[in-house]
Design an enzyme around this catalytic site. Structure first.
Site, PDB file in Angstrom:
ATOM      1  N   SER A 257     -14.791   9.031 -39.752  1.00 28.86           N
ATOM      2  CA  SER A 257     -15.327   7.982 -41.437  1.00 28.86           C
ATOM      3  C   SER A 257     -14.830   6.175 -41.164  1.00 28.86           C
ATOM      4  O   SER A 257     -15.509   5.755 -40.013  1.00 28.86           O
ATOM      5  CB  SER A 257     -14.768   8.925 -42.377  1.00 28.86           C
ATOM      6  OG  SER A 257     -14.990   8.098 -44.212  1.00 28.86           O
TER       7      SER A 257
ATOM      8  N   ASP B 122     -19.464  12.952 -44.294  1.00 27.77           N
ATOM      9  CA  ASP B 122     -18.305  12.518 -43.852  1.00 27.77           C
ATOM     10  C   ASP B 122     -17.594  13.459 -42.588  1.00 27.77           C
ATOM     11  O   ASP B 122     -16.773  14.469 -43.026  1.00 27.77           O
ATOM     12  CB  ASP B 122     -17.728  12.395 -44.848  1.00 27.77           C
ATOM     13  CG  ASP B 122     -16.004  11.597 -45.329  1.00 27.77           C
ATOM     14  OD1 ASP B 122     -16.036  11.307 -43.795  1.00 27.77           O
ATOM     15  OD2 ASP B 122     -14.972  11.557 -45.761  1.00 27.77           O
TER      16      ASP B 122
END
Length: 309
Positions: free
Chosen positions: A53, A182
């Site tokens: 991320s 993600d």
């Protein structure tokens, strides 16, 4: 710096190599900038970086050859002077976002993370993994297989875009026919990907539980979902650390900031300063000892005693 490390050692002594893992955590990941500053100030470079991320976002910039100073200046410029451009990104949706970076109506939540990267990344960031000066592993999550996917070749920006694609906020990114989101959903602190790749493994956790989350008396649906994702990520990291720990683990005390609170970069960096000091101390100790592997667990506000592995 290197003279200090080599003091008392033969001139031919070689510094231990260091591998670096940067975890996910949204705005809390701004703290990664200070950790990268430590590497620059000590005059050392990681031999490999793994990022999830926002850890992937900053890892890619650093692996592209940007200094921590450049990354910090650019981040402050983007968040301080170009918020209007970010607002334009959100306002470009047919169903506009009502409050920047904080409250997002569920129906209008699917934004394009690749477009965001094009807006935020400086030109110096590499376009392909092959152009990086430091090898990089980027973590994303395959929605279909529900497993972590490690991306380390091919176009760089789509890989980072996939890694930062927080569900509900961003649309999934399609890579090689796979729907990616993600990376924090599967591996929020990817130190395992670089374990054994260097003499010393360093992991930066910006999601460590240090304070009660401030979600307000009436959180929105998106706030509840994002907070739930954070609970999941913390649980995954905590469980992984039960069985294996990096040589240096820095848990940064920035949990008081919301995941999407990018409007407070100075406050986040200030809160992360104690963790920067700890990383400097632990790196110096590990490098001076020749990289002898051991377990070092630290929080920004305390030092956990060292236990042999």
């Amino acid at each position: 710096m290197n003279q200090q490390l080599h003091q008392g050692n033969p001139p031919s002594a070689k510094l231990p190599s260091v591998a670096l893992a940067l975890g996910g955590g949204g705005a809390r990941g701004l703290a990664h900038i200070l950790m990268l500053e430590v590497f620059d100030e000590l005059g050392i470079k990681p031999t490999i970086i793994a990022g999830t991320s926002i850890g992937a976002l900053y890892g890619a910039a650093y692996a592209s050859g940007l200094s921590a100073k450049q990354i910090r200046a650019y981040t402050e410029e983007i968040l301080g002077r170009r918020l209007d451009l970010i607002r334009q990104l959100f306002a470009s949706r047919s169903e506009p976002v009502q409050r920047l970076l904080r409250v997002v109506p569920v129906r209008s939540s699917l934004l394009n993370s690749a477009t965001l990267l094009d807006l935020l990344y400086p030109d110096q960031v590499a376009k392909d993994f092959s152009e990086l000066s430091i090898p990089l592993k980027v973590v994303a999550t395959d929605l279909a297989s529900q497993e972590a996917v490690v991306l380390d070749s091919g176009p760089l920006r789509p890989a980072v875009a996939a890694s930062i694609a927080i569900p509900v906020l961003f649309s999934p990114v399609i890579l090689d026919g796979r729907m990616m989101v993600d990376g924090g959903l599967a591996n929020p602190l990817p130190f395992d990907l670089i374990d054994g790749a260097a003499d010393i493994t360093v992991a930066i956790d910006v999601n460590a539980k240090t304070a009660k989350a401030d979600i307000g008396p009436r959180p929105t649906a998106v706030e509840v979902i994002v907070q739930s994702i954070q609970i999941l990520q913390k649980s995954i990291t905590r469980e992984r650390l039960r069985y294996r720990r990096p040589d240096i683990l820095i848990q940064v005390a920035v949990d008081q900031f919301a995941v999407l609170e990018f409007t407070k970069p100075r406050e986040i960096l200030e809160a992360a300063q104690p963790a920067k000091d700890i990383l400097r101390r632990e790196l110096l100790r590990a490098l001076s000892s020749g990289g002898q592997r051991r377990e070092i667990g630290t929080r920004a506000e305390s030092h956990v005693p060292v236990h042999p592995k």
